[in-house]
Motif scaffolding. Structure first.
Motif, PDB file in Angstrom:
ATOM      1  N   GLU A  32       0.859  -1.172   0.000  1.00 15.94           N
ATOM      2  CA  GLU A  32       0.000   0.000   0.000  1.00 15.94           C
ATOM      3  C   GLU A  32       0.901   1.229   0.000  1.00 15.94           C
ATOM      4  O   GLU A  32       1.848   1.307   0.776  1.00 15.94           O
ATOM      5  CB  GLU A  32      -0.902  -0.008   1.237  1.00 15.94           C
ATOM      6  CG  GLU A  32      -2.009   0.982   1.166  1.00 15.94           C
ATOM      7  CD  GLU A  32      -3.031   0.792   2.271  1.00 15.94           C
ATOM      8  OE1 GLU A  32      -4.078   1.435   2.178  1.00 15.94           O
ATOM      9  OE2 GLU A  32      -2.776   0.023   3.220  1.00 15.94           O
TER      10      GLU A  32
ATOM     11  N   ALA B 198      -4.255  -9.815   0.950  1.00 18.78           N
ATOM     12  CA  ALA B 198      -5.685  -9.681   0.701  1.00 18.78           C
ATOM     13  C   ALA B 198      -6.452 -10.180   1.928  1.00 18.78           C
ATOM     14  O   ALA B 198      -6.051 -11.155   2.565  1.00 18.78           O
ATOM     15  CB  ALA B 198      -6.083 -10.467  -0.538  1.00 18.78           C
TER      16      ALA B 198
ATOM     17  N   GLY C 140     -10.606 -10.057   4.108  1.00 19.07           N
ATOM     18  CA  GLY C 140     -12.038  -9.760   4.097  1.00 19.07           C
ATOM     19  C   GLY C 140     -12.753 -10.622   5.112  1.00 19.07           C
ATOM     20  O   GLY C 140     -12.348 -11.750   5.374  1.00 19.07           O
TER      21      GLY C 140
ATOM     22  N   GLU D 239     -15.867  -9.478   0.373  1.00 15.60           N
ATOM     23  CA  GLU D 239     -14.909  -8.446   0.792  1.00 15.60           C
ATOM     24  C   GLU D 239     -13.485  -8.832   0.387  1.00 15.60           C
ATOM     25  O   GLU D 239     -12.711  -7.986  -0.039  1.00 15.60           O
ATOM     26  CB  GLU D 239     -14.980  -8.209   2.300  1.00 15.60           C
ATOM     27  CG  GLU D 239     -16.220  -7.484   2.751  1.00 15.60           C
ATOM     28  CD  GLU D 239     -16.274  -7.304   4.253  1.00 15.60           C
ATOM     29  OE1 GLU D 239     -15.371  -7.805   4.978  1.00 15.60           O
ATOM     30  OE2 GLU D 239     -17.228  -6.668   4.722  1.00 15.60           O
TER      31      GLU D 239
ATOM     32  N   ASN E 194     -11.056  -6.632  -2.102  1.00 18.97           N
ATOM     33  CA  ASN E 194      -9.709  -6.254  -1.712  1.00 18.97           C
ATOM     34  C   ASN E 194      -8.693  -6.798  -2.719  1.00 18.97           C
ATOM     35  O   ASN E 194      -7.764  -6.098  -3.125  1.00 18.97           O
ATOM     36  CB  ASN E 194      -9.408  -6.740  -0.293  1.00 18.97           C
ATOM     37  CG  ASN E 194      -8.084  -6.243   0.218  1.00 18.97           C
ATOM     38  OD1 ASN E 194      -7.150  -7.020   0.377  1.00 18.97           O
ATOM     39  ND2 ASN E 194      -7.985  -4.942   0.471  1.00 18.97           N
TER      40      ASN E 194
ATOM     41  N   GLU F 265      -8.658  -4.687  -5.829  1.00 14.51           N
ATOM     42  CA  GLU F 265      -7.896  -3.452  -5.618  1.00 14.51           C
ATOM     43  C   GLU F 265      -6.402  -3.723  -5.742  1.00 14.51           C
ATOM     44  O   GLU F 265      -5.663  -2.935  -6.327  1.00 14.51           O
ATOM     45  CB  GLU F 265      -8.210  -2.849  -4.248  1.00 14.51           C
ATOM     46  CG  GLU F 265      -9.562  -2.186  -4.160  1.00 14.51           C
ATOM     47  CD  GLU F 265      -9.699  -1.001  -5.095  1.00 14.51           C
ATOM     48  OE1 GLU F 265      -8.785  -0.151  -5.125  1.00 14.51           O
ATOM     49  OE2 GLU F 265     -10.716  -0.941  -5.799  1.00 14.51           O
TER      50      GLU F 265
END
Length: 87
Positions: free
Chosen positions: A22, A41, A43, A48, A52, A55
């Motif tokens: 990130e 990753a 969720g 979810e 993720n 993304e």
């Protein structure tokens, strides 16, 4: 602050390894920081986790970031800010 995931690497590392991290930007899209630990990753439910993961997949749409270069630029920026604050 803007954030996204990017493929990153260290050119001066013992083994060239690419990871997804990130990354954080200012309003001019200049890198202002990044997570030290590679992204994972996650969720609470499969949907979810999928969101993720999607993304994180967008990281491949951008050029890879050389973290050695990013660290250098952040160091120079910090030194320049320190010098301007001392004047």
């Amino acid at each position: 602050m803007i954030r996204n995931y990017r493929v990153t690497f260290r050119a001066k590392g013992p083994v060239p390894t690419h990871e997804i991290r990130e990354v954080f930007y200012d309003n001019h899209y200049d890198v202002i920081g990044y997570e030290k630990v590679p992204a994972i990753a996650f969720g609470d439910i499969p949907e979810e986790l999928y969101e993720n993961f999607c993304e994180m997949m967008k990281a491949f749409d951008e050029p890879s970031l050389n973290l050695d270069h990013v660290d250098y630029l952040l160091k120079v920026k910090k030194e320049n800010e320190r010098k301007s604050n001392s004047n």
